[in-house]
Motif scaffolding. Structure first.
Motif, mmCIF file in Angstrom:
data_model
loop_
_atom_site.group_PDB
_atom_site.id
_atom_site.type_symbol
_atom_site.label_atom_id
_atom_site.label_comp_id
_atom_site.label_asym_id
_atom_site.label_seq_id
_atom_site.Cartn_x
_atom_site.Cartn_y
_atom_site.Cartn_z
ATOM 1 N N GLU A 232 6.119 0.406 5.998
ATOM 2 C CA GLU A 232 4.965 -0.417 6.335
ATOM 3 C C GLU A 232 4.432 -1.096 5.068
ATOM 4 O OE1 GLU A 232 3.994 -1.039 9.322
ATOM 5 O OE2 GLU A 232 5.421 0.359 10.232
ATOM 6 N N TYR A 234 1.510 -1.271 3.704
ATOM 7 C CA TYR A 234 0.619 -0.468 2.872
ATOM 8 C C TYR A 234 1.398 0.545 2.036
ATOM 9 C CZ TYR A 234 0.986 3.586 6.045
ATOM 10 O OH TYR A 234 1.442 4.651 6.762
ATOM 11 N N GLU A 235 2.505 1.041 2.571
ATOM 12 C CA GLU A 235 3.347 1.959 1.803
ATOM 13 C C GLU A 235 4.009 1.220 0.638
ATOM 14 O OE1 GLU A 235 5.163 5.135 4.901
ATOM 15 O OE2 GLU A 235 5.600 3.038 5.394
ATOM 16 N N GLU A 237 2.887 -1.522 -0.869
ATOM 17 C CA GLU A 237 1.899 -1.888 -1.888
ATOM 18 C C GLU A 237 1.657 -0.738 -2.856
ATOM 19 O OE1 GLU A 237 -1.507 -3.162 0.247
ATOM 20 O OE2 GLU A 237 -0.525 -4.933 1.099
ATOM 21 N N THR A 238 1.608 0.479 -2.329
ATOM 22 C CA THR A 238 1.429 1.652 -3.185
ATOM 23 C C THR A 238 2.641 1.856 -4.083
ATOM 24 O OG1 THR A 238 0.042 2.730 -1.529
ATOM 25 C CG2 THR A 238 1.019 4.141 -3.219
#
Length: 369
Positions: A232, A234-235, A237-238
């Motif tokens: 995903e 958000y994963e 981006e981290t």
């Protein structure tokens, strides 16, 4: 009458769910519609081809101890759910349980007790921690009747650890990949676009840091690097926050039309580290080759069975970035050289057609009934 019970733990857009989804398509094509699929609540390739999965609890956590607890709980639930289904269908003459990957081990036990045959569909060479891997190998050796491996490499690695009958059935391409064609003008445009593609999960051992470094090293060469990440946003981006990303690198998260991205690229890479992750087959390689992409692949594991070095692509250790860079530039600077490789890649991809896979996997299933 016969019935198949296909059991998997986690469905996403990675290799092992993709392969099981192909088996589902085979059973559908053969009109063997007496099939039950058991899986957790995740979604991916399998849920795309089946809308009637029997769900059981499983989830992941950043806490390793909690993940282990969830895993063991999932196997407890799976055992009773599958056992109940098999017992309920006790009047069916041939009941075959297919366990996808080593992880759903309780399905093998239920299959041994209540089914006629149990098959393990093996995709991975090892699971961490090693104590879990050792347990799973010994457990399945006791309870499964046969193992189907996705490559000769994997069979040679595990046949002395999974002590039962086995066969090898290479993974296949969806028909749309084989049937896809490109004109001379489209091929020249493809080469001129100079886009290099890699598909990967968010793991360092899959070669993502090396791919980023490669893009950075070649940022002034007129090349575009595209990474399709199985996660995903958000994963991602981290994960990518710790890197300095060059301007010529694009990152996409689970795009809906993979075929389009293979068609836009002129090279496909797999940069898995041989000391951290050995590819047991390399499905993205044959997908790329089917769209006239020469490939660069690891020098060990399943890709060696797929890629003919310097014919349809190149086998290069991902640690040898200088060699990879030189190879890319050689191909990018000579259209005729690239075209020969691209056409050879397309020809090689036909060896992994769905029709050939269907015939082989059906023969293996019928053989054990």
């Amino acid at each position: 009458m016969e019935k198949y019970y296909l059991c998997h733990l986690y469905d996403d857009f990675s290799g092992s769910p993709k392969v099981l989804s192909q088996l589902v398509n085979v059973l559908n094509n053969q009109e063997l519609d007496n099939v039950s699929i058991l899986g957790s609540s995740s979604s991916g390739f399998i849920s795309k081809v089946s809308s009637s999965t029997e769900r059981f609890f499983y989830k992941r956590s950043n806490n390793k101890a909690l993940t282990l607890f969830y895993y063991l709980l999932s196997q407890f639930i799976l055992f009773f759910k599958l056992s109940f289904m098999l017992f309920k269908d006790r009047k069916i003459k041939n009941k075959v349980v297919v366990v996808n990957t080593l992880l759903p081990f309780s399905a093998s036990l239920a299959g041994k007790i209540f089914a006629n045959k149990t098959i393990l569909y093996s995709h991975e060479i090892s699971i961490k921690p090693l104590v879990l891997n050792s347990f799973l190998l010994k457990f399945h050796s006791i309870f499964v009747d046969k193992v189907i491996y996705v490559s000769n490499f994997l069979a040679n690695e595990l046949k002395n650890k999974l002590l039962c009958d086995y066969s090898v059935v290479h993974n296949s391409l969806d028909s749309i990949y084989i049937e896809s064609k490109m004109t001379d003008q489209e091929l020249e445009k493809k080469w001129s676009g100079k886009t290099i593609l890699m598909l990967s999960s968010l793991k360092d051992y899959k070669g993502i840091p090396e791919f980023i470094q490669l893009a950075s090293n070649m940022k002034n060469e007129g090349l575009t690097f595209t990474l399709i990440a199985n996660c995903e946003p958000y994963e991602g981006e981290t994960y990518f926050s710790r890197f300095s990303l060059p301007h010529n690198l694009n990152i996409l998260y689970r795009p809906s039309d993979l075929l389009k991205w293979y068609q836009k690229s002129f090279l496909v890479l797999n940069m898995s580290r041989q000391n951290g992750w050995i590819e047991t087959f390399g499905l993205t390689l044959i997908e790329g080759m089917s769209q006239f992409n020469p490939v660069i692949a690891p020098i060990v594991g399943g890709p060696v069975e797929v890629v003919s070095n310097s014919d349809s692509g190149f086998l290069i250790d991902s640690r040898n970035l200088n060699t990879i860079q030189k190879t890319i530039l050689d191909v990018a600077d000579n259209y005729n050289y690239w075209l020969v490789l691209a056409r050879n890649a397309k020809l090689r991809a036909h060896d992994f057609s769905f029709a050939k896979y269907e015939q082989k996997i059906v023969d293996e299933i019928k053989e054990i009934n």
